[in-house]
Design an enzyme around this catalytic site. Structure first.
Site, short mmCIF file in Angstrom:
data_model
loop_
_atom_site.label_atom_id
_atom_site.label_comp_id
_atom_site.label_asym_id
_atom_site.label_seq_id
_atom_site.Cartn_x
_atom_site.Cartn_y
_atom_site.Cartn_z
CB THR A 1 12.46 -11.60 37.83
OG1 THR A 1 13.72 -11.10 38.23
CG2 THR A 1 12.54 -11.87 36.34
CG ASP A 2 14.85 -7.33 40.29
OD1 ASP A 2 15.12 -8.50 39.93
OD2 ASP A 2 15.41 -6.77 41.26
CD GLU A 3 17.52 -12.03 37.99
OE1 GLU A 3 18.16 -12.53 37.05
OE2 GLU A 3 17.44 -12.52 39.11
CE1 TYR B 1 13.94 -16.73 35.94
CE2 TYR B 1 15.29 -14.83 36.51
CZ TYR B 1 14.15 -15.60 36.70
OH TYR B 1 13.23 -15.23 37.65
CE LYS C 1 9.52 -14.92 35.26
NZ LYS C 1 8.44 -15.84 35.70
CG ASN D 1 17.82 -11.45 43.91
OD1 ASN D 1 17.74 -10.55 43.08
ND2 ASN D 1 18.57 -12.52 43.72
CG ASN D 2 11.15 -13.41 46.73
OD1 ASN D 2 10.03 -13.76 47.07
ND2 ASN D 2 11.35 -12.34 45.97
#
Ligand code: NAD
Ligand code: TYD
Length: 351
Positions: free
Chosen positions: A135-137, A160, A164, A189-190
């Site tokens: 994820t980009d997070e 989270y 990741k 985000n998808n």
């Protein structure tokens, strides 16, 4: 030697994993082995369109189960493993991080160990790939301008994203130290069909149709970069086929929107597709913010575009309309996946 016609997809009964599996079964001749624990987020109903295919093999199980993963690798000799199994909801990670540590970190570690052993057993076949979906997070939160690139510093803020980020580091290390041919993708985000209805977009659609409040955290001016799930799937397949082992690729939508704009757009489209006397937008309700809420994410995905020739096909406007049409036509799926698993209570309030 690998079997060139076989792939393993972990988390293949989840939102993005099931989209990948449906794509592989419907559009390629690959045999697909799905390994999924079927947590609250995993549902065989999401694989319904392809469940009868003789090329789909479903195995219920945990990515942290060494014996099971090794046995699957030995039995099916895949040319690749796509790792999409994860605990994926930030709000749930705030309420209870332990499953995130177990699945996202320990589970990924186990997959890497099993894949390394398998890869050695097949003479380090250079066609094998372990593709880790992230994820980009992991990059933290942006200010008002700029975008994450593949060189951005890791600065995860939530349990989270920290889990990741840890898994990304393990994947990178297994490449650097043991030369395991890995690919790493960090996506924004998808949204789209089969998205579990406690995430923002499907939650808002569901609540709106039920005439319930549409909860917007804080001022709603947080920004996310939305990508239609099938565009993500095409990126994953393209990276698998043409990405350079050891490399990392950012995947984004080039569709930055504030949360409040997303919710208002859903209300407008619903007003058009399922008109309501009292406008849906009247249901918008600001609620207390998520603790540690990241303000803005944006992805620069020019590496993927220029080197691998991928691009998005959906704009937010076309993608959200398709998504809402799908939810309107698939209320049975929503009811089936929610049964006894999520009762609509606020998640991520903090501890
Ligand atoms: P999801 O929560 O919808 O699905 C996760 C799937 O993994 C479920 O089917 C679940 O049953 C399975 N699973 C969970 N723990 C498992 C375990 N220990 N062993 C085997 N299976 C297990 O998640 P998603 O939205 O499809 O996300 C898939 C991946 O993509 C995740 O790694 C996530 O971090 C990443 N990602 C998601 C987004 C997004 O917007 N949804 C964006 C970028 C990256
Ligand atoms: P979410 O879909 O949970 O994805 P993520 O937290 O991984 O970005 O949430 C998207 C954005 O929507 C995020 O900024 C939190 C916000 N949000 C709300 O405002 N209300 C809600 O009820 C939910 C679930 C999320």
């Amino acid at each position: 030697m690998v079997d060139l016609n076989t792939l393993i997809v972990t988390g293949g009964a989840g939102f993005i994993g099931s989209a990948l599996v449906r794509h592989l079964i419907e559009n390629t001749d690959q045999r697909v082995v799905v390994l999924d624990k079927l947590t609250y987020a995993g549902n065989l109903e999401s694989l319904a369109p392809v469940l009868k295919s003789a090329r789909l093999i479903f195995q219920k199980g945990d990515i942290a189960d060494r014996e099971l993963v090794s046995q699957l690798l030995r039995t099916y000799r895949p040319r690749g493993v796509f790792n999409l199994a994860a605990e994926s909801h930030v709000d749930r990670s705030i309420d209870g991080p332990s499953e995130f540590i177990q699945t996202n970190i320990v589970g990924t570690f186990n997959l890497l160990e099993c894949c390394l052993e398998y890869w050695a057993s097949i003479g380090k076949d250079e066609r094998f790939r372990f593709q880790h979906i992230s994820t980009d997070e992991v990059f933290g939160s942006l200010g008002a301008s700029g975008a994450f690139s593949e060189d951005s510093r890791y600065e995860p803020n939530s349990p989270y994203s920290a889990s990741k980020a840890s898994s990304d580091h393990l994947v990178r290390a297994w490449n650097h130290t043991y030369s395991l041919p890995v690919l790493l993708t960090n996506c924004s985000n998808n949204y789209g069909p089969y998205h579990y209805p406690e995430k923002l977009i499907p939650l808002v659609i569901r609540n709106a149709l039920a005439g319930k409040p549409l909860p917007v955290y804080g001022d709603g001016l947080q920004v996310r970069d939305w990508l239609y799930v099938d565009d993500h799937v095409r990126a994953l397949v393209r990276i698998f086929e043409a990405g350079v082992p050891g490399d990392t690729y950012n995947v984004g939508g080039d569709c930055e929107r504030t949360n409040i704009a997303v919710v208002r757009t859903i209300c407008d489209v619903l007003q058009d597709l399922a008109p309501r006397t009292q406008p849906y937008a009247d249901l918008i309700t600001h609620v207390p913010d998520r603790p540690g809420h990241d303000r803005r994410y944006a992805i620069n995905c020019s590496k993927l575009k220029t080197r691998l020739g991928w691009t998005q096909t959906e704009t937010f406007e076309t993608g959200i309309r398709k998504t809402i049409q799908w939810y309107l036509a698939n209320q049975d799926w929503v009811r089936a996946v929610l049964e006894n698993k999520y009762d609509g209570q606020r998640l991520g309030g903090g501890r």
